[in-house]
Design a protein around this motif. Structure first.
Motif, short mmCIF file in Angstrom:
data_model
loop_
_atom_site.label_atom_id
_atom_site.label_comp_id
_atom_site.label_asym_id
_atom_site.label_seq_id
_atom_site.Cartn_x
_atom_site.Cartn_y
_atom_site.Cartn_z
N MET A 1 0.85 -1.19 0.00
CA MET A 1 0.00 0.00 0.00
C MET A 1 0.89 1.24 0.00
O MET A 1 1.75 1.39 0.84
CB MET A 1 -0.88 -0.05 1.25
N ASP A 2 0.70 2.12 -0.97
CA ASP A 2 1.48 3.35 -1.08
C ASP A 2 0.86 4.41 -0.19
O ASP A 2 -0.36 4.51 -0.07
CB ASP A 2 1.50 3.85 -2.51
N LYS A 3 1.73 5.22 0.41
CA LYS A 3 1.28 6.31 1.26
C LYS A 3 1.07 7.56 0.43
O LYS A 3 1.65 7.72 -0.65
CB LYS A 3 2.33 6.60 2.34
N ALA A 4 0.27 8.44 0.95
CA ALA A 4 0.06 9.74 0.30
C ALA A 4 1.38 10.52 0.34
O ALA A 4 2.18 10.32 1.25
CB ALA A 4 -1.03 10.51 1.04
N PRO A 5 1.60 11.41 -0.60
CA PRO A 5 2.86 12.17 -0.62
C PRO A 5 3.10 12.99 0.64
O PRO A 5 4.24 13.24 1.01
CB PRO A 5 2.71 13.10 -1.83
N ASP A 6 2.02 13.41 1.32
CA ASP A 6 2.20 14.22 2.52
C ASP A 6 2.18 13.40 3.81
O ASP A 6 2.17 13.96 4.90
CB ASP A 6 1.15 15.33 2.56
N ALA A 7 2.20 12.08 3.70
CA ALA A 7 2.19 11.22 4.89
C ALA A 7 3.56 11.18 5.54
O ALA A 7 4.59 11.36 4.89
CB ALA A 7 1.77 9.80 4.49
N PHE A 8 3.56 10.92 6.85
CA PHE A 8 4.81 10.75 7.58
C PHE A 8 5.40 9.39 7.22
O PHE A 8 4.67 8.45 6.92
CB PHE A 8 4.56 10.82 9.08
N ARG A 9 6.73 9.29 7.23
CA ARG A 9 7.41 8.04 6.87
C ARG A 9 8.28 7.58 8.03
O ARG A 9 8.87 8.40 8.74
CB ARG A 9 8.30 8.26 5.66
N THR A 10 8.40 6.28 8.19
CA THR A 10 9.29 5.72 9.21
C THR A 10 10.72 5.76 8.67
O THR A 10 10.95 5.95 7.47
CB THR A 10 8.92 4.26 9.55
N ILE A 11 11.66 5.53 9.56
CA ILE A 11 13.06 5.55 9.14
C ILE A 11 13.35 4.45 8.11
O ILE A 11 14.11 4.66 7.17
CB ILE A 11 14.02 5.47 10.35
N SER A 12 12.71 3.31 8.25
CA SER A 12 12.95 2.24 7.28
C SER A 12 12.38 2.60 5.91
O SER A 12 12.99 2.31 4.88
CB SER A 12 12.37 0.91 7.77
N GLU A 13 11.23 3.27 5.89
CA GLU A 13 10.66 3.70 4.60
C GLU A 13 11.56 4.74 3.92
O GLU A 13 11.80 4.67 2.72
CB GLU A 13 9.26 4.27 4.81
N VAL A 14 12.07 5.68 4.71
CA VAL A 14 12.94 6.71 4.15
C VAL A 14 14.26 6.10 3.68
O VAL A 14 14.76 6.42 2.60
CB VAL A 14 13.18 7.85 5.17
N ALA A 15 14.81 5.20 4.48
CA ALA A 15 16.06 4.54 4.09
C ALA A 15 15.89 3.77 2.79
O ALA A 15 16.74 3.84 1.91
CB ALA A 15 16.53 3.61 5.21
N ASP A 16 14.77 3.07 2.64
CA ASP A 16 14.51 2.35 1.39
C ASP A 16 14.33 3.31 0.22
O ASP A 16 14.85 3.09 -0.87
CB ASP A 16 13.25 1.48 1.53
N GLU A 17 13.60 4.38 0.46
CA GLU A 17 13.33 5.36 -0.60
C GLU A 17 14.62 6.03 -1.09
O GLU A 17 14.79 6.26 -2.28
CB GLU A 17 12.37 6.43 -0.04
N LEU A 18 15.54 6.34 -0.15
CA LEU A 18 16.79 7.01 -0.51
C LEU A 18 17.91 6.03 -0.83
O LEU A 18 18.99 6.46 -1.24
CB LEU A 18 17.24 7.95 0.61
N ASP A 19 17.67 4.76 -0.58
CA ASP A 19 18.66 3.72 -0.80
C ASP A 19 19.93 3.96 0.01
O ASP A 19 21.05 3.91 -0.50
CB ASP A 19 18.99 3.59 -2.30
N VAL A 20 19.73 4.28 1.29
CA VAL A 20 20.84 4.40 2.24
C VAL A 20 20.46 3.61 3.49
O VAL A 20 19.28 3.46 3.79
CB VAL A 20 21.16 5.87 2.62
N PRO A 21 21.45 3.11 4.23
CA PRO A 21 21.13 2.39 5.46
C PRO A 21 20.53 3.33 6.52
O PRO A 21 20.81 4.53 6.52
CB PRO A 21 22.49 1.85 5.93
N GLN A 22 19.77 2.75 7.42
CA GLN A 22 19.14 3.55 8.47
C GLN A 22 20.17 4.26 9.34
O GLN A 22 19.96 5.40 9.76
CB GLN A 22 18.25 2.68 9.35
N HIS A 23 21.31 3.60 9.61
CA HIS A 23 22.30 4.23 10.48
C HIS A 23 22.90 5.49 9.84
O HIS A 23 23.32 6.40 10.54
CB HIS A 23 23.40 3.24 10.88
#
Length: 175
Positions: A1-23
């Motif tokens: 399920m895709d989130k709305a563009p203005d939805a808050f994202r978890t660190i894992s979602e952001v890390a996946d989106e940017l293709d960088v590790p969470q650390h």
């Protein structure tokens, strides 16, 4: 399920989106006070859309343009977070090169031979007899492309972060 563009994202979602590790995201939070995700009970991070855009801009400047952490901090200080939030978008204004060498150029700081060999940029040298090696003139160093320098910078950053995490774990274990 895709989130709305203005939805808050978890660190894992952001890390996946940017293709960088969470650390790496946590490390950037420690270096850039402008990154302020909302933290819920238990320390779980939630990134606002503006936070994600700021992280994209930081990633673009570090990995895409070759700026150092200090260089990106200077850009944030002088141009502001809104500039960095937009810098990653196609056609956006880019920061002017800094005379204080915030961009690492291959000619200025060439990585050592081992680092270049690690990334497959050079063939591993074959071992020569000592007499033969002494008699030959030293080989000229191969110039690295901007992309290669950026890959090396990213790898060195990852190695430094690993070292920090290991030191942290050892300190926790000793306590």
């Amino acid at each position: 399920m895709d989130k709305a563009p203005d939805a808050f994202r978890t660190i894992s979602e952001v890390a996946d989106e940017l293709d960088v590790p969470q650390h790496v995201l946590r490390f950037w939070e420690s270096r850039f006070p402008q990154i302020r995700p909302m933290k819920r009970a238990g320390g779980r991070r939630y990134y606002r859309p503006d936070d994600v855009d700021l992280l994209r801009g930081i990633q673009h400047l570090l990995y895409g343009e070759g700026y150092t952490i200090r260089g990106v901090q200077r850009i944030l200080r002088e141009q502001g977070p809104k500039f960095v939030q937009a810098v990653w978008q196609p056609g956006a204004a880019q920061p002017a090169a800094d005379p204080e060498n915030d961009v690492v150029e291959a000619e200025q700081q060439p990585p050592d031979e081992a680092a270049r060999a690690l990334f497959g940029l050079l063939k591993a040298p074959e071992r020569e007899p000592v007499e033969q090696a002494k008699s030959e003139a030293p080989a000229q160093k191969a110039a690295l492309s901007r992309e290669a320098v950026q890959r090396l910078q990213a790898a060195l950053h990852e190695i430094g972060e690993c070292r920090r995490l290991i030191d942290e774990a050892l300190n926790d274990q000793a306590a």
